[in-house]
Design an enzyme around this catalytic site. Structure first.
Site, PDB file in Angstrom:
ATOM      1  N   SER A 659       0.810  -1.214   0.000  1.00 20.55           N
ATOM      2  CA  SER A 659       0.000   0.000   0.000  1.00 20.55           C
ATOM      3  C   SER A 659       0.845   1.266   0.000  1.00 20.55           C
ATOM      4  O   SER A 659       0.301   2.363  -0.187  1.00 20.55           O
ATOM      5  CB  SER A 659      -0.949   0.008   1.208  1.00 20.55           C
ATOM      6  OG  SER A 659      -0.230   0.057   2.420  1.00 20.55           O
ATOM      7  N   LYS A 702      -6.124   5.056   7.938  1.00 20.85           N
ATOM      8  CA  LYS A 702      -4.968   5.817   7.449  1.00 20.85           C
ATOM      9  C   LYS A 702      -5.293   7.299   7.349  1.00 20.85           C
ATOM     10  O   LYS A 702      -4.497   8.150   7.780  1.00 20.85           O
ATOM     11  CB  LYS A 702      -4.538   5.269   6.087  1.00 20.85           C
ATOM     12  CG  LYS A 702      -3.935   3.870   6.167  1.00 20.85           C
ATOM     13  CD  LYS A 702      -3.613   3.318   4.789  1.00 20.85           C
ATOM     14  CE  LYS A 702      -2.985   1.929   4.897  1.00 20.85           C
ATOM     15  NZ  LYS A 702      -2.709   1.336   3.574  1.00 20.85           N
TER      16      LYS A 702
END
Length: 810
Positions: A659, A702
């Site tokens: 990611s 996040k």
């Protein structure tokens, strides 16, 4: 053009009033069916209905999805319609006492038989000895003894008289019977006998020899007479016993005449009692005497050890049951599954009898349903193998680990196996199911039905309404305060957040029930009649608060400058990446500085995390993709002549996942173009070799992680996060993040390609290849391409110089 920030409506879910039109959960009807598990319900219905061997059910899914409650509810509903299974009892096997017989009886008759036989044993223990001690029967026993004694005495008296006629006496000595000559009734001394004439001595010796022969004949007949005496006593005992138990056993037989198998059993009891009663009584008396004398006999074990063979052990009794049994075995050990034979101590040795045979879960569930937990079952020694043996053989055999391994050498029983007809349902996670399917060749034949429980269900107005009914049903079942509309809406939003997808709703029942309990607690604290959305939010916040010590510590380190994270300004070759840390049931996002350095080299992108073995294979794969992207876009006609290093700064643990590959590529392109990157922005997303941005996991955590750092330092209106456009559908952000976006203080940017991100991060156009095959000047791609071409030229120049030196030297 750089991407535009998302609108606040794109950052969370909204539930329309048309979907939820009730005032409180009291207005909602109970949910009739399990929501979101249609596939699993169909599989369970098939497995329960299929009565052939092997169609047992394995319920696959994560903990908390309602596997156990679902299968329990469904099989209990089905069990009410199923016939009540028969009773099973263990009775004595009078031919082989260590192998008790198993008898199948109609429901309720097992306990009835056990009680009847218990009364029967008590009766015969009192009546039979009393009858033996009666004056009449004692006289009959004495008559037998007298008859034997008379016969013996008559034989010896006749012999004595015949000897006396010949002046010979029959005498008894320590060595037995003997003969001696007499004169006038007095035994002749040996020296006198020697002085008799020879003819007289020979006559006397001849008479003694004849009498001795007669004596031997009498002595030889004594064992036969004694045997006849004993046989007469046995016959009398049998006659008395038969008479004493006749009426009692007849009443038991009459009570169970409608059960044919018991007619044969009671006849066997009668015959064994007639033949063995006296022996058993003598053993009982000896045991009782030993116990009184303190020789260590255990009275509780030995009190009825002789007559216990006539008692009945109702190992399975269904008389009070309506329908089939549904059993959940929480501790599936070998003994708890297939039963066990217990032991007692007697004179320092372990002994047992049929009353100490105990049923296992398979016995109790026979004719019905047994529910087990896969991990608990597989972690118990011998349990899984025993279950498979029982299912394959179609019968329950009581086994002992000690005997299986020859660790116990004591008196034991071998109870007759009982036929097995039950449906097994095992709850386990997907890993266990797939491992068993792969590694156990018998598994697929014994558990042919897979009921796959999903973590979530599709979100639609219909499923939202069903979920609201689910909340209402749980509230009533758990006896909680009613939830108003705002409370239900907040629960549904939380379920969407757990699912991590705005098009899904989580059906993780444990999480939902826990949230309802905790929200009800805060409503109780406020003395509120109903649970509102504020109470639900307080429950959510409190649960996070209980788990977020490490998150606060991480934020503190960033705030104090111990961990270096910039949230303003620009920097070359430096990007704020985002990662997710999972601690138990709590996950939070954390920004990480990613840096890149470049120089002339042989076309290798070095992942420092991989070099020091901190990077996992997926992370390493993402870095290798970067080299493929650079070569394909910028070095088609020239060698890729750079050496680049990438690193997660201040990272001291393992890194896994791809990611951050987009952030790493942004840092690398910034270093190549020598262009600064905006530090008020953070990036998450993976990239492929074509430069397309791909979806990642944990996008909400996040974003919120970087937002929290920016909030601590102060929101400026220019801060934000770049995410893959494919992740927009997964956004269910906290309300404070949504509010900041609505006020223009924080922004979420969707990107589809590397070019979208670079334009936003640098403020420069990315540039596309024109007809000339070149990128336009003053664009990011042009700067990167020129830098790489410069590296390639210098590399060629170094190569030519080296060749010239080599030729000169030669």
């Amino acid at each position: 053009m750089p991407p535009k920030p998302l609108s606040p409506d794109d950052l969370t879910v909204s539930l329309g009033p048309a979907t939820l039109t009730f005032m409180s959960t009291d207005d909602l009807p109970d949910l009739e069916n399990i929501v979101g598990q249609d596939r699993a319900l169909e599989a369970i219905a098939f497995g329960v209905g299929m009565r052939r061997a092997g169609y047992n059910i394995f319920l696959v899914g994560p903990e908390g999805t309602g596997r156990h409650s679902t299968i329990s509810a469904l099989v209990k509903k089905r069990a009410k319609k199923d016939p009540t299974p028969d009773d099973w009892v263990y009775v004595g096997n009078f031919d082989e006492l260590h192998k008790p017989h198993a008898l199948r009886l109609p429901p309720g008759r097992g306990v009835e038989l056990a009680e009847a036989m218990s009364r029967f044993v008590e009766d015969i223990q009192e009546t039979v000895p009393a009858l033996f001690e009666s004056e009449e029967n004692q006289t009959r026993f004495q008559a037998i003894q007298d008859e034997f004694q008379q016969k013996q005495e008559t034989a010896f008296e006749d012999l004595r008289q015949r000897a006396a006629e010949k002046n010979i006496a029959l005498i008894r000595t320590p060595m037995g019977f003997g003969f001696a000559p007499t004169v006038n009734g007095q035994i002749i001394k040996p020296d006198v006998f020697e002085k008799l004439p020879d003819s007289e001595r020979k006559r006397i010796e001849s008479d003694i020899a004849a009498l001795q022969a007669d004596l031997q004949n009498i002595v030889k007949q004594l064992p036969g007479w004694d045997k006849a005496r004993r046989e007469s006593i046995r016959e009398l005992r049998a006659e008395i016993t038969a008479f004493a138990i006749g009426e009692t056993i007849a009443s038991v037989l009459e009570q169970f005449r409608d059960v044919p198998v018991l007619v044969d059993y009671l006849d066997a009891v009668r015959n064994d009692l007639i033949n063995s009663f006296h022996t058993i009584m003598m053993a009982e008396q000896a045991t009782a005497a030993a116990a009184r004398d303190g020789h260590g006999a255990d009275a509780t074990v030995s009190a009825n050890s002789g007559f216990v063979r006539y008692r009945v052990n109702p190992i399975v009794h269904n008389g009070e049951r309506t329908g089939a049994p549904v059993i959940y075995e929480d501790n599936p050990t070998l003994a708890n599954l297939v039963g066990r034979v217990e032991y007692g101590s007697r004179f320092g040795a372990l002994v047992t009898d049929l009353s100490l045979i105990k049923a296992g879960a398979l016995h109790r569930a026979n004719g019905g349903y047994l529910i087990l937990d896969a991990r608990k079952l597989l972690t118990q020694p011998f349990a899984w193998a025993a279950l498979k043996r029982a299912l394959k053989a179609g019968r329950i055999t009581i086994e002992s680990p000690g005997q299986m391994l020859n660790l116990i050498n004591t008196i034991s029983l071998e109870p007759e196996p009982i036929p097995l007809r039950t449906k097994i349902a095992i709850c386990g996670d997907r890993l266990v199911y797939y491992l068993l399917s792969e590694l156990d060749p018998e598994f697929s034949d014994l558990f042919m039905v897979e009921a796959d429980f999903s973590d979530d269900m599709d979100r639609s107005p219909e499923t939202e309404a069903d979920f609201a009914k689910l909340v209402g049903t749980l509230v009533k079942t758990e006896e909680l305060r009613p939830f108003d509309t705002s409370g239900v809406v907040r629960v549904i939003k939380h379920a969407v957040r757990i699912a991590g997808d705005t098009r899904k709703i989580s059906v993780h029942m444990r999480s939902i029930v826990d949230l309802l309990h905790e929200a009800d607690h805060y409503a109780e604290t406020d003395d509120a009649a109903m649970v509102t959305g504020d109470h639900v939010q307080r429950a959510i916040d409190a649960k996070i608060r209980r788990s977020d010590r490490l998150r606060e510590r991480s934020e503190e380190l960033i705030e104090r400058g111990v961990v270096l994270i910039n949230t303003d300004g620009t920097a070359v070759g430096q990007v704020n990446g985002l990662s997710v840390i999972q601690l138990g049931g709590f996950a939070f996002g954390r920004p990480t500085r990613i840096t890149a350095r470049v120089r002339l080299g042989a076309g290798k992108v070095i992942d420092i995390e991989r070099e020091v073995e901190l990077g996992g294979p997926l992370h390493s794969k993402g870095v290798l993709i970067l080299a493929g992207f650079l070569a394909a876009r910028y070095a088609i006609d020239a060698p890729l002549s750079l050496s680049a290093t990438l690193v997660f700064e201040q990272s001291y643990g393992g890194i896994e996942g791809d990611s951050a590959s987009a952030a790493e590529l942004f840092a690398l392109l910034s270093a190549l173009a020598d262009v600064g990157v905006r530090q008020e922005l953070a990036v998450t997303g993976s990239v492929n070799q074509k430069g397309q941005i791909q979806a990642i996991g944990g996008v909400n955590e996040k974003i919120e992680g970087f937002f929290d750092i920016c909030s601590i330092r102060g929101l400026t209106g220019s801060q934000g996060v770049l995410i893959p456009k494919a992740n927009v559908q997964h956004l269910v952000l906290r309300q404070d993040v949504v509010d900041a976006a609505a006020d223009g203080q924080f922004h979420i940017y969707p990107m589809e390609s590397i070019d979208d991100g670079m334009e936003l991060l640098t403020g420069l156009a990315a540039g596309e290849v024109g007809d000339s095959g070149q990128f336009p000047p003053d664009t990011i791609n042009h700067m990167v391409e020129q830098r790489l071409l410069h590296f390639a030229k210098r590399r060629r120049a170094f190569g030519q110089s080296a060749d010239s030196k080599e030729r000169s030297g030669s």
